[in-house]
Design a protein around this motif. Structure first.
Motif, mmCIF file in Angstrom:
data_model
loop_
_atom_site.group_PDB
_atom_site.id
_atom_site.type_symbol
_atom_site.label_atom_id
_atom_site.label_comp_id
_atom_site.label_asym_id
_atom_site.label_seq_id
_atom_site.Cartn_x
_atom_site.Cartn_y
_atom_site.Cartn_z
ATOM 1 N N LEU A 1 19.757 -29.251 80.377
ATOM 2 C CA LEU A 1 19.317 -30.605 80.618
ATOM 3 C C LEU A 1 19.316 -30.822 82.290
ATOM 4 C CD1 LEU A 1 20.997 -32.486 77.885
ATOM 5 C CD2 LEU A 1 18.545 -32.326 78.189
ATOM 6 N N GLU A 2 20.235 -30.508 82.713
ATOM 7 C CA GLU A 2 20.507 -30.611 84.207
ATOM 8 C C GLU A 2 19.346 -29.754 85.057
ATOM 9 O OE1 GLU A 2 24.895 -32.296 84.932
ATOM 10 O OE2 GLU A 2 24.615 -30.083 85.670
ATOM 11 N N ALA A 3 18.916 -28.754 84.502
ATOM 12 C CA ALA A 3 18.116 -27.636 85.254
ATOM 13 C C ALA A 3 16.639 -28.644 84.902
ATOM 14 C CB ALA A 3 18.060 -26.368 84.361
ATOM 15 N N ARG A 4 16.359 -29.220 83.851
ATOM 16 C CA ARG A 4 15.267 -29.563 83.739
ATOM 17 C C ARG A 4 14.772 -31.061 84.240
ATOM 18 N NH1 ARG A 4 15.862 -26.040 80.222
ATOM 19 N NH2 ARG A 4 14.474 -25.019 78.999
ATOM 20 N N VAL A 5 15.969 -31.670 84.593
ATOM 21 C CA VAL A 5 15.774 -33.146 85.147
ATOM 22 C C VAL A 5 17.315 -32.912 86.373
ATOM 23 C CG1 VAL A 5 16.247 -35.573 84.960
ATOM 24 C CG2 VAL A 5 15.369 -34.263 83.132
ATOM 25 N N ASP A 6 16.456 -32.900 87.656
ATOM 26 C CA ASP A 6 17.532 -32.392 88.888
ATOM 27 C C ASP A 6 18.272 -33.637 89.291
ATOM 28 O OD1 ASP A 6 15.731 -33.898 90.113
ATOM 29 O OD2 ASP A 6 15.164 -32.071 91.350
ATOM 30 N N THR A 7 17.926 -34.902 88.644
ATOM 31 C CA THR A 7 18.735 -36.190 89.131
ATOM 32 C C THR A 7 19.968 -36.637 88.092
ATOM 33 O OG1 THR A 7 17.057 -37.615 88.111
ATOM 34 C CG2 THR A 7 16.687 -37.182 90.464
ATOM 35 N N ALA A 8 19.920 -35.793 86.903
ATOM 36 C CA ALA A 8 20.880 -36.073 85.866
ATOM 37 C C ALA A 8 22.115 -35.614 85.965
ATOM 38 C CB ALA A 8 20.216 -35.676 84.677
ATOM 39 N N VAL A 9 23.061 -36.185 85.749
ATOM 40 C CA VAL A 9 24.457 -36.036 85.635
ATOM 41 C C VAL A 9 24.796 -35.818 84.106
ATOM 42 C CG1 VAL A 9 26.907 -36.354 86.119
ATOM 43 C CG2 VAL A 9 25.287 -36.527 87.978
ATOM 44 N N VAL A 10 24.930 -34.854 83.480
ATOM 45 C CA VAL A 10 25.181 -34.572 82.128
ATOM 46 C C VAL A 10 26.721 -34.130 81.966
ATOM 47 C CG1 VAL A 10 24.246 -33.518 79.935
ATOM 48 C CG2 VAL A 10 22.599 -34.128 81.835
ATOM 49 N N GLY A 11 27.192 -34.600 80.814
ATOM 50 C CA GLY A 11 28.689 -34.362 80.442
ATOM 51 C C GLY A 11 28.873 -34.461 78.943
ATOM 52 N N VAL A 12 29.896 -33.967 78.718
ATOM 53 C CA VAL A 12 30.622 -34.251 77.439
ATOM 54 C C VAL A 12 31.561 -35.534 77.383
ATOM 55 C CG1 VAL A 12 30.790 -31.883 76.685
ATOM 56 C CG2 VAL A 12 32.638 -32.657 77.746
ATOM 57 N N ASN A 13 31.640 -36.083 76.408
ATOM 58 C CA ASN A 13 32.483 -37.187 76.305
ATOM 59 C C ASN A 13 33.989 -37.062 76.046
ATOM 60 O OD1 ASN A 13 32.593 -40.174 76.349
ATOM 61 N ND2 ASN A 13 32.101 -40.297 73.907
ATOM 62 N N HIS A 14 34.740 -36.889 77.322
ATOM 63 C CA HIS A 14 36.051 -36.688 77.326
ATOM 64 C C HIS A 14 36.867 -37.954 76.902
ATOM 65 C CE1 HIS A 14 35.375 -33.155 80.009
ATOM 66 N NE2 HIS A 14 36.188 -32.899 79.225
ATOM 67 N N ALA A 15 38.147 -37.565 76.055
ATOM 68 C CA ALA A 15 38.856 -38.724 75.641
ATOM 69 C C ALA A 15 39.861 -39.227 76.834
ATOM 70 C CB ALA A 15 39.584 -38.126 74.569
#
Length: 393
Positions: free
Chosen positions: A106-120
């Motif tokens: 996802l970050e490779a396709r939208v370079d302004t995006a910060v993508v991450g898992v939902n940590h607890a």
């Protein structure tokens, strides 16, 4: 070693030090937290099969949706976090796709995006110790003025729910909003923290924005990074300039960006360093550079034995066997969770600090007045030392 910067993703070598590289890669396979003395086996990631993205505009949230769909993922419409100037997009992943794979794609396709898992993230309160010699040592230890100080502006709290009828909240106005999904846990922790923060002997005229972020899951009670991000947006929209976070967990890219954005909007975050033990790695959000990290001491100014230590620790406050009024007369509470609201109250009561000073300026002001408890200067156990209140409100 300096605090982790909230202005860029954590470098790989730092992730390795914290033991999080493998955890991110195994997030969707039920990765658990590290084996620190008090971490147990509670999962580090709250949601399996989902990642979140933060982008700066609606157009980019739509681009992230299209990118997700092209990859075979199921994207949800972006949520406008206008207080932070961001959009939050949830993306569900098909079986067999790991969080690490989805983030990279996802970050490779939208370079302004910060993508991450939902940590607890979990609250940082423990059972009282046996050392309950004083019912009211905290105000004396902090040299708090006898006449309670008035809050300069609204105060934010990210925690469990808060009972506005609690005896310790007399005179406070509580505005609540729930951000978590799932069963609501008991409100005891949030009510205890709020009662310390807004104790009428300490702070008057408090308007408390209480963000209820905790949910009961299959293993324990925890908050997701997404709930913390949305709570920070709520505070920004209501011009809340100081926020208490008595919870802790691992590094998270989404929370990193949200904390940085909140700081850019003159919001000061105060967080508990965590109760994972003196040998544990830094906990977040306390370890972010733009967050005031608070540790706990007892009535004899000794460090709380389960408090996390490190170069990120800023200041100490009472947090061992602190008396909180209750329906049955009250009770003692312990943990770095309880120390943090003393520092939040200090900032909320000072016109020179609330909404006017940078985090670094607040650190300097508190360090100048603090009682040095360890080796001379700022150090890993107590930070600058035991916080002191100003002579006058």
């Amino acid at each position: 070693m300096p605090k982790v910067s909230a202005y860029s993703p954590m470098p790989l070598r730092r992730l390795i030090h914290l033991g999080l590289v493998a955890c991110v890669g195994l997030a969707l396979a039920g990765c658990v937290s590290g084996p620190g003395p008090r971490s147990g086996t509670a999962p580090t990631v709250l949601e399996v099969g989902r990642v979140y993205g933060l982008v700066p505009s609606r157009r980019e949230s739509q681009a992230l949706n299209r990118a997700a769909e092209a990859l075979g993922y199921a994207a949800h419409p972006g949520q406008n976090l206008d207080g932070l100037g961001l959009y939050l997009v949830a993306v569900d992943l098909p079986e067999g796709i790991s969080g690490q794979e989805a983030i990279a794609a996802l970050e490779a396709r939208v370079d302004t995006a910060v993508v991450g898992v939902n940590h607890a993230y979990r609250v940082q309160q423990d059972a009282p110790t046996s050392d309950t010699a004083s019912l009211s040592f905290a105000n004396a230890a902090l040299n708090w003025p006898e006449a309670a100080c008035r809050a300069v502006g609204p105060v934010g709290l990210i925690d469990t729910g808060v009972d506005p009828a609690a005896p310790g909240l007399q005179g406070a106005r509580v505005v609540s909003r729930r951000f978590a999904r799932g069963p609501r846990p008991p409100m005891q922790h949030g009510t205890d923290v709020a009662s310390v923060l807004a104790d009428p002997s300490r702070l008057r005229g408090v308007t408390l924005y209480a963000a209820d972020v905790m949910a009961t899951g299959p293993n324990d009670v925890a908050a997701g990074a997404d709930s913390l991000v949305r709570a920070l947006d709520w505070f920004a929209r209501n011009d809340v300039r100081v926020v208490n976070l008595s919870l802790a967990g691992p590094y998270n890219k989404l929370l990193d960006l949200a904390v940085r954005t909140a700081a850019e909007r003159d919001m000061v975050l105060v967080a508990a360093v965590g109760n994972a033990g003196p040998q544990a790695a830094e906990q977040f959000p306390a370890a972010f550079s733009s967050v005031i990290a608070v540790t706990a001491v007892d009535a004899r100014q000794r460090p709380y034995r389960h408090a996390v230590r490190g170069p990120h620790v800023d200041i100490a406050a009472p947090g061992v066997d602190v008396f909180v009024p209750g329906l049955n007369g009250g009770r003692f509470v312990t943990g770095t969770s309880i120390a943090a609201p003393f520092v939040t109250a200090r900032i909320a009561s000072d016109r020179a600090l609330y909404g006017r000073a940078s985090v670094e300026a607040i650190r300097r002001a508190m360090a100048q007045d603090a009682v040095d408890l360890g080796p001379a200067g700022v150090e890993w156990i107590f930070g600058a030392g035991l916080m002191q209140a100003p002579e006058r409100c």
